[in-house]
Scaffold this motif. Structure first.
Motif, PDB file in Angstrom:
ATOM      1  N   LEU A  36       0.818  -1.207   0.000  1.00 50.06           N
ATOM      2  CA  LEU A  36       0.000   0.000   0.000  1.00 50.06           C
ATOM      3  C   LEU A  36       0.857   1.265   0.000  1.00 50.06           C
ATOM      4  CD1 LEU A  36      -2.836  -0.980   2.512  1.00 50.06           C
ATOM      5  CD2 LEU A  36      -3.058  -0.593   0.055  1.00 50.06           C
ATOM      6  N   SER A  37       1.982   1.238   0.712  1.00 45.54           N
ATOM      7  CA  SER A  37       2.857   2.412   0.739  1.00 45.54           C
ATOM      8  C   SER A  37       3.484   2.658  -0.626  1.00 45.54           C
ATOM      9  CB  SER A  37       3.951   2.227   1.799  1.00 45.54           C
ATOM     10  OG  SER A  37       4.801   1.145   1.455  1.00 45.54           O
ATOM     11  N   LEU A  38       3.746   1.597  -1.371  1.00 42.28           N
ATOM     12  CA  LEU A  38       4.331   1.737  -2.708  1.00 42.28           C
ATOM     13  C   LEU A  38       3.300   2.215  -3.725  1.00 42.28           C
ATOM     14  CD1 LEU A  38       6.530  -1.497  -2.917  1.00 42.28           C
ATOM     15  CD2 LEU A  38       7.332   0.858  -2.629  1.00 42.28           C
ATOM     16  N   THR A  39       2.050   1.794  -3.555  1.00 41.09           N
ATOM     17  CA  THR A  39       1.012   2.154  -4.523  1.00 41.09           C
ATOM     18  C   THR A  39       0.210   3.369  -4.097  1.00 41.09           C
ATOM     19  OG1 THR A  39      -0.561   0.645  -3.453  1.00 41.09           O
ATOM     20  CG2 THR A  39       0.780  -0.250  -5.253  1.00 41.09           C
ATOM     21  N   ALA A  40       0.489   3.856  -2.899  1.00 40.70           N
ATOM     22  CA  ALA A  40      -0.212   5.035  -2.368  1.00 40.70           C
ATOM     23  C   ALA A  40      -1.722   4.813  -2.316  1.00 40.70           C
ATOM     24  CB  ALA A  40       0.116   6.277  -3.198  1.00 40.70           C
TER      25      ALA A  40
ATOM     26  N   TYR B 256      -6.106   2.363  -6.598  1.00 40.47           N
ATOM     27  CA  TYR B 256      -6.768   1.100  -6.983  1.00 40.47           C
ATOM     28  C   TYR B 256      -6.093   0.452  -8.183  1.00 40.47           C
ATOM     29  CZ  TYR B 256     -10.457  -1.945  -8.873  1.00 40.47           C
ATOM     30  OH  TYR B 256     -11.174  -3.004  -9.386  1.00 40.47           O
ATOM     31  N   LEU B 257      -5.847   1.213  -9.240  1.00 39.18           N
ATOM     32  CA  LEU B 257      -5.262   0.661 -10.461  1.00 39.18           C
ATOM     33  C   LEU B 257      -3.847   0.159 -10.203  1.00 39.18           C
ATOM     34  CD1 LEU B 257      -6.223   0.255 -13.353  1.00 39.18           C
ATOM     35  CD2 LEU B 257      -5.028   2.370 -13.982  1.00 39.18           C
ATOM     36  N   LEU B 258      -3.070   0.927  -9.449  1.00 39.00           N
ATOM     37  CA  LEU B 258      -1.702   0.494  -9.144  1.00 39.00           C
ATOM     38  C   LEU B 258      -1.697  -0.760  -8.275  1.00 39.00           C
ATOM     39  CD1 LEU B 258       0.189   3.866  -8.472  1.00 39.00           C
ATOM     40  CD2 LEU B 258       0.373   2.349 -10.455  1.00 39.00           C
ATOM     41  N   MET B 259      -2.681  -0.892  -7.389  1.00 37.19           N
ATOM     42  CA  MET B 259      -2.752  -2.089  -6.556  1.00 37.19           C
ATOM     43  C   MET B 259      -3.089  -3.321  -7.399  1.00 37.19           C
ATOM     44  SD  MET B 259      -4.357  -1.035  -2.854  1.00 37.19           S
ATOM     45  CE  MET B 259      -5.862  -0.297  -3.484  1.00 37.19           C
ATOM     46  N   LEU B 260      -3.942  -3.160  -8.403  1.00 43.09           N
ATOM     47  CA  LEU B 260      -4.215  -4.266  -9.312  1.00 43.09           C
ATOM     48  C   LEU B 260      -2.960  -4.673 -10.068  1.00 43.09           C
ATOM     49  CD1 LEU B 260      -7.697  -3.331 -10.896  1.00 43.09           C
ATOM     50  CD2 LEU B 260      -7.223  -5.142  -9.229  1.00 43.09           C
TER      51      LEU B 260
END
Length: 592
Positions: A477-481, A484-488
């Motif tokens: 979560l810290s890397l993707t801030a 939603y799209l970055l977490m996918l």
């Protein structure tokens, strides 16, 4: 996170490193980790063994039986015969392959599908003068993509759904819930395969059996001289068991054949002996008094004989002989078969066969007794056993097998029965209608895969229980801030990279607790992330080691490792992009 969490993380890291750097079996590594987590007190014995009773694992086992029923009755033969057709170009031939293979893999374990299609496609390609390499890679990739079409298309989908139900306390996914995600990905992937593979594999014209060439290239025939000193001696006494460059394959005697010749077999006047290995060592045979050159023009191995079969077998990574020479593994005694030749990367290895160390994906040309094929068809030692002389199955029963599979799909799709109960009924019906017997049903169960899956559940439970998964989730979560799209994208990338390094089932089960922890921390629904995980775990195209069907075609297709890198890496990236786009469209902003 307390010390239990750190121990769990170190255990998972140890498992990953061991699987990537050693030849130890995945089931052994996972079982060792399970025992450690139990003995150390991190998991209770109920938590450690929960995977063995998980509905996803049991469903996988029963689906193996259903797939074996289809295979045993020759249910795929009709499709091969009527749908392959008469192609004029390589791309048209690919198009004829992908439709039935992808469709079948959506409902059957893709291993028997690919095993049945490999010899048929090889013969089909030779008949029409088409390079077989692009077709075999198309076969494997289409089977992998097709497996994502339904919940039962691959064991990964079933066991991820099973663990998801346990960890999230939910009813899980239904049969076609993944279909709306996978169809656009599969269509894009299949179009890419047809356009890309003939280009990237141009010049790869291996056509199967030609890699072994003529029997005369690696066999020597001699005869026992009439009334010579060898008559009456055993093979051992005659000095024919421990030759340097050659070894005895078979004896032709009075119209019959003695295969996998034992050391105590006594030689008779006029026996014709076949030796395999380094033909340059024939001088060693000529120095043995009582042996004379055979005068027959036709090689013995080219003649049909009911006592033997000439078989091609692809070595599995789990084969106990991997890493050992033919002589050290006592191949003849263990399998009742003799190695005539070995092909690696599409080329026959020359020299003394007894000193060659076997590697996974090696293709062996074997002389074996007919029972070898029956015994090894479901063996963990061989990915593929191809016997062109095998007796045809009873096709009259194939309609029963297809009817049972259709009934299973309908029962599950309409929620009349759960997926587990539908699979149970289907497996029982296969045996009740004699599509396969109890012995074949038992042998169809891949104990290695089932044990690996069950033990992987324990690692997933440990990650979830100790907070290790939550700790890793916060890092993601810290890397993707929290986007939603970055977490996918991060979910797909993490699972897909692990899939190429270890088994897809283990990769999925180890990362699922992390994915669920991410959704719990953000309050987002878990469904889009779990579906992304399922797609990523199956998208293993970049290496022949990442997925079993890739290894199955590796030897027969005469591929090199780099071929899969060049063909599969762009396909992996395409599938990743399409998966993220499709999931984000179906679940905009993570909405359930």
């Amino acid at each position: 996170m307390d010390w239990n969490g750190w121990i769990s993380l170190m255990t998972v890291a140890g498992v990953l490193i061991t699987l990537m750097t050693t030849r130890l079996g995945t089931d052994l590594v996972m079982l060792t980790a399970l025992i450690f987590l139990t003995v150390s007190g991190i998991l209770t014995h109920q938590e450690a063994l929960a995977g063995f009773s998980n509905s996803g694992l049991i469903t996988v086992a029963f689906m193996y039986v259903i797939a074996a029923g289809i295979h045993n009755t020759g249910g795929l033969d009709w499709i091969i015969k009527h749908l392959l057709g008469h192609p004029q170009t390589i791309r048209y031939a690919q198009a004829r392959v992908i439709a039935p293979v992808a469709g079948l893999s959506g409902f059957l374990n893709n291993t028997p599908v690919v095993a049945t299609f490999i010899p048929a496609i090889a013969r089909w390609a030779r008949h029409h003068g088409i390079p077989v390499a692009p077709l075999l890679m198309t076969l494997s990739y289409a089977a992998i993509l097709g497996g994502t079409l339904t919940l039962i298309g691959t064991s990964t989908n079933l066991i991820v759904n099973g663990l998801y139900m346990d960890l999230a306390d939910t009813e899980g996914f239904h049969l076609f819930d993944i279909t709306r995600i996978s169809v656009p990905v599969v269509l894009a992937g299949l179009i890419f395969i047809v356009l890309w593979l003939p280009f990237v594999l141009r010049g790869r014209r291996n056509n199967g059996r030609q890699m072994f060439g003529d029997f005369r290239e690696y066999t020597v025939e001699m005869a026992v001289a009439n009334d010579g000193p060898l008559v009456g001696q055993t093979v051992e006494e005659a000095g024919l068991r421990h030759l340097q460059g050659l070894y005895l394959v078979e004896i032709e005697r009075e119209g019959g054949v003695v295969t996998a010749v034992p050391s105590e077999e006594r030689l008779r006047s006029g026996d014709r002996l076949v030796f395999a290995g380094d033909v340059q060592s024939i001088i060693e045979l000529r120095q043995i008094r009582g042996l004379v050159p055979s005068t027959e023009e036709q090689p013995l191995l080219a003649k049909e004989a009911p006592e033997r079969r000439i078989v091609e077998a692809v070595v599995s990574p789990e084969c106990l002989a991997v890493g050992s020479t033919i002589r050290e593994s006592r191949f003849r005694e263990k399998y009742g078969a003799v190695v005539l030749a070995i092909a690696r990367n599409g080329k026959r290895i020359e020299g003394n066969l007894g000193n060659i160390r076997l590697e996974s994906a090696d293709t062996l040309l074997l002389e074996a007794r007919p029972v070898f094929v029956t015994r090894q068809r479901y063996s963990r030692d061989f990915l593929l056993v191809n016997d062109t002389e095998e007796e045809s199955p009873d096709h009259r029963k194939s309609w029963r097998a297809w009817t049972i599979l259709l009934a299973v799909v309908l029962l599950a799709a309409t929620n009349t029965l759960s997926m587990l109960h539908a699979a149970m009924v289907g497996a029982l019906a296969m045996m009740a209608t004699k599509c396969l017997n109890l012995n074949l049903a038992r042998r169809s169960l891949d104990g290695h895969v089932l044990l690996t899956i069950a033990c992987s559940f324990a690692l997933g439970n440990a990650m979830d229980k100790t907070g290790a998964a939550a700790w890793l989730a916060h890092g993601v979560l810290s890397l993707t801030a929290g986007d939603y799209l970055l977490m996918l994208v991060a979910t797909y990338a993490l699972v897909n990279v692990m899939t190429e390094m270890i088994t897809n089932n283990a990769a999925a089960l180890l990362t699922l607790p992390i994915v669920l922890a991410i959704t719990q921390s953000t309050g987002m629904p878990a469904e889009p992330f779990v579906l992304t995980l399922m797609m990523a775990a199956s998208a293993s195209f970049t290496t022949p080691l990442g997925y079993q069907t890739n290894l199955m075609v590796f030897g027969p297709g005469g591929f090199r490792f780099i071929d899969f890198m060049r063909a599969g890496l762009p396909l992996n990236i395409l599938c990743g992009i399409m998966t993220v786009l499709t999931v984000s469209t179906v679940y905009p902003g993570g909405a359930g």
